[in-house]
Structures are given as C-alpha cells and as structure tokens.
Design a protein around this motif. Structure first.
Motif, short mmCIF file in Angstrom:
data_model
loop_
_atom_site.label_atom_id
_atom_site.label_comp_id
_atom_site.label_asym_id
_atom_site.label_seq_id
_atom_site.Cartn_x
_atom_site.Cartn_y
_atom_site.Cartn_z
N ILE A 132 0.84 -1.20 0.00
CA ILE A 132 0.00 0.00 0.00
C ILE A 132 0.87 1.25 0.00
O ILE A 132 0.69 2.16 -0.82
N VAL A 133 1.82 1.31 0.91
CA VAL A 133 2.69 2.48 1.01
C VAL A 133 3.50 2.66 -0.27
O VAL A 133 3.59 3.76 -0.82
N TRP A 134 4.07 1.58 -0.79
CA TRP A 134 4.88 1.66 -1.99
C TRP A 134 4.06 2.10 -3.20
O TRP A 134 4.49 2.93 -3.99
N THR A 135 2.85 1.59 -3.33
CA THR A 135 1.99 1.96 -4.45
C THR A 135 1.62 3.44 -4.38
O THR A 135 1.67 4.15 -5.40
N ILE A 136 1.25 3.90 -3.21
CA ILE A 136 0.87 5.31 -3.08
C ILE A 136 2.08 6.22 -3.34
O ILE A 136 1.95 7.25 -4.00
N LEU A 137 3.26 5.82 -2.90
CA LEU A 137 4.44 6.63 -3.18
C LEU A 137 4.80 6.63 -4.67
O LEU A 137 5.26 7.63 -5.21
N ARG A 138 4.59 5.52 -5.35
CA ARG A 138 4.92 5.44 -6.77
C ARG A 138 3.90 6.15 -7.66
O ARG A 138 4.18 6.41 -8.83
N ILE A 139 2.72 6.45 -7.13
CA ILE A 139 1.77 7.24 -7.91
C ILE A 139 2.37 8.61 -8.21
O ILE A 139 2.07 9.22 -9.23
N GLY A 140 3.28 9.06 -7.38
CA GLY A 140 3.96 10.32 -7.60
C GLY A 140 4.80 10.34 -8.87
O GLY A 140 5.21 11.40 -9.34
#
Length: 138
Positions: free
Chosen positions: A59-67
């Motif tokens: 979850i954290v990695w996906t949200i950070l990679r949306i950037g």
C-alpha cells in the motif's frame, strides 16, 4: 524512452528494496516454518504467507509510486530543458512546467490549473489504491 525508464527505475531501486526488506524482516520465521511443515512449496509460501503479510508495505509503496506521474526533472535533464522531449513521455507536471515557464508567455494560471488537476487525480489514484489494498473486516 528507455533512458527515462532506466533513470526512474534506478532512482527508486534502493528505497523500494529497503521498504520490502523491512517488510519481509518483520514477518516471523515461525510462519515460514509452519507453512513448510504443512507441506507448502516455495511458491505457496510466497503466495499465502509473504504477500498477504506485505500488504501494508505494498500500500505504502503503491501510493508513493503514484507520484511518478508528477515528475518533471528527468525530462528536463534528459532533453536539455525539455523542448525536444517527445510527447509520449510528458507527465502533467512536465506539461505544467513547459506551459508555465518554457513558452515565454508565462500563462501561470493555466499552468497552475494543470498542476491542481494533476494533484487531484493523483490523490484520487491514492484513494483507489488504498481501497483496493484495504484489509477485509470479519
């Protein structure tokens, strides 16, 4: 395009590795041992033990990679100020920068609107990712 992909991949490789190593380190070794005693092979251990317990890390990695949809610096660096960047690699942030500063007319309001729209879309994508990965309640 391959050089841009390689640059962005290389930029996040170390952080992503640290995220997942920390997540894997938090998983108790007894869970792996119990799965192997129950007859699970390596793929089953990964699928039924490791991946479910790495859900929060994902979850954290996906949200950070949306950037990554909002990057502009690699295009500016690779294409000498961005003038020759092919349209296939433009992100909303790069387009906003190009409109706001590169055209020479300084339509800052239009560039700001592009930035707000892009940020809104990224927040919506983060909420969708959170909903996809949320834990099921019993």
């Amino acid at each position: 395009m391959p050089s841009l992909i390689f640059m962005l991949w290389w930029e996040v490789l170390g952080v992503t590795t640290i995220f997942f190593l920390a997540g894997i380190d938090a998983i108790s070794p007894e869970l792996y041992e119990a799965a192997r005693l129950d007859g699970a092979d390596e793929l089953q251990v990964v699928r039924y033990v490791t991946l479910p317990l790495l859900k929060n890390t994902l979850i954290v990695w996906t949200i950070l990679r949306i950037g990554a949809f909002g990057v502009a610096e690699p295009m500016i660096a690779l294409w000498a100020g961005g003038a020759d960047a092919p349209r296939s690699v433009w992100t909303w942030a790069f387009y906003s920068w190009l409109i706001g500063f590169r055209t020479g007319k300084l339509p800052v309001g239009y560039a700001s609107a592009i930035g707000w729209l892009g940020a809104t879309v990224m927040v919506a994508m983060a909420l969708v990712a959170r909903r996809i990965f949320r834990e099921e309640r019993a």
